[in-house]
Design a protein around this motif. Structure first.
Motif, PDB file in Angstrom:
ATOM      1  N   LYS A  39     -19.959  89.953 -10.979  1.00  0.00           N
ATOM      2  CA  LYS A  39     -20.203  89.087  -9.825  1.00  0.00           C
ATOM      3  C   LYS A  39     -19.216  87.935  -9.756  1.00  0.00           C
ATOM      4  O   LYS A  39     -19.198  87.196  -8.785  1.00  0.00           O
ATOM      5  CB  LYS A  39     -21.625  88.521  -9.895  1.00  0.00           C
ATOM      6  N   CYS A  70     -19.460  92.722  -6.947  1.00  0.00           N
ATOM      7  CA  CYS A  70     -20.606  92.594  -6.044  1.00  0.00           C
ATOM      8  C   CYS A  70     -21.092  91.144  -6.036  1.00  0.00           C
ATOM      9  O   CYS A  70     -20.684  90.340  -6.859  1.00  0.00           O
ATOM     10  CB  CYS A  70     -21.771  93.467  -6.526  1.00  0.00           C
ATOM     11  N   GLY A  71     -21.999  90.857  -5.143  1.00  0.00           N
ATOM     12  CA  GLY A  71     -22.699  89.579  -5.178  1.00  0.00           C
ATOM     13  C   GLY A  71     -22.150  88.532  -4.228  1.00  0.00           C
ATOM     14  O   GLY A  71     -21.229  88.770  -3.459  1.00  0.00           O
ATOM     15  N   LYS A  72     -22.744  87.350  -4.339  1.00  0.00           N
ATOM     16  CA  LYS A  72     -22.470  86.280  -3.375  1.00  0.00           C
ATOM     17  C   LYS A  72     -21.043  85.757  -3.414  1.00  0.00           C
ATOM     18  O   LYS A  72     -20.563  85.201  -2.444  1.00  0.00           O
ATOM     19  CB  LYS A  72     -23.455  85.130  -3.562  1.00  0.00           C
ATOM     20  N   SER A 103     -22.324  94.034  -0.308  1.00  0.00           N
ATOM     21  CA  SER A 103     -22.114  92.594  -0.511  1.00  0.00           C
ATOM     22  C   SER A 103     -21.187  92.030   0.561  1.00  0.00           C
ATOM     23  O   SER A 103     -21.423  90.932   1.080  1.00  0.00           O
ATOM     24  CB  SER A 103     -21.530  92.315  -1.900  1.00  0.00           C
ATOM     25  N   SER A 140     -22.858  95.411 -17.113  1.00  0.00           N
ATOM     26  CA  SER A 140     -22.888  94.475 -15.989  1.00  0.00           C
ATOM     27  C   SER A 140     -22.738  93.068 -16.513  1.00  0.00           C
ATOM     28  O   SER A 140     -23.367  92.703 -17.504  1.00  0.00           O
ATOM     29  CB  SER A 140     -24.207  94.606 -15.211  1.00  0.00           C
TER      30      SER A 140
END
Length: 141
Positions: A39, A70-72, A103, A140
């Motif tokens: 992330k 992925c992610g914000k 995402s 991860s």
């Protein structure tokens, strides 16, 4: 006597039958494939260093090394000033950088701004699980 012969046949069937099944499930090669779900863009440095070390350690058995972002913070792939350097190092190390389409969509990132060297998958988490089904070692961060 019939019971003895029947039990012996049954025993051999179980022993050799299970050996056949196990042989069919054994991997055909010793290739090591890896996938990392991250992330944070700055984590690309230690991830790429890890890929370089595994490539040396695995030798001919080194297969594929994929990094799914992925992610914000996904938008950083379009704005981070170091992204070009990450991409060059990743390519040199044989690392494929992948952006999570889910995402990108959720955080309203223009896919046209994603570096051309990066692949976009529809759902990074799903893609990670699919790779694991194909024998990829996964972590991860």
């Amino acid at each position: 006597m019939k019971t003895y012969v029947l039990n012996t046949v049954l025993l051999f069937t179980v022993l050799f039958g299970s050996a056949t099944v196990n042989a069919q499930n054994a991997p055909l090669t010793n290739t090591h494939n890896y996938v990392v779900l991250t992330k944070k863009i700055p984590q690309l440095t230690p991830i790429i260093l890890t890929a370089e070390a595994l490539k040396v350690e695995d030798g001919r058995d080194f297969g594929s090394f994929k990094v799914i972002i992925c992610g914000k913070d996904i938008g950083e792939i379009t704005t981070n000033k170091d992204m070009g350097d990450y991409i060059k190092r990743a390519e040199a190390a044989g690392v494929e950088l992948i952006a999570c389409g889910f995402s990108l969509q959720k955080f309203k990132i223009d896919t046209a701004k994603v570096p051309k060297a990066m692949k976009i998958v529809e759902n990074g988490i799903l893609y990670n699980f699919q790779l694991q089904k194909h024998g990829y070692k996964s972590i991860s961060l």
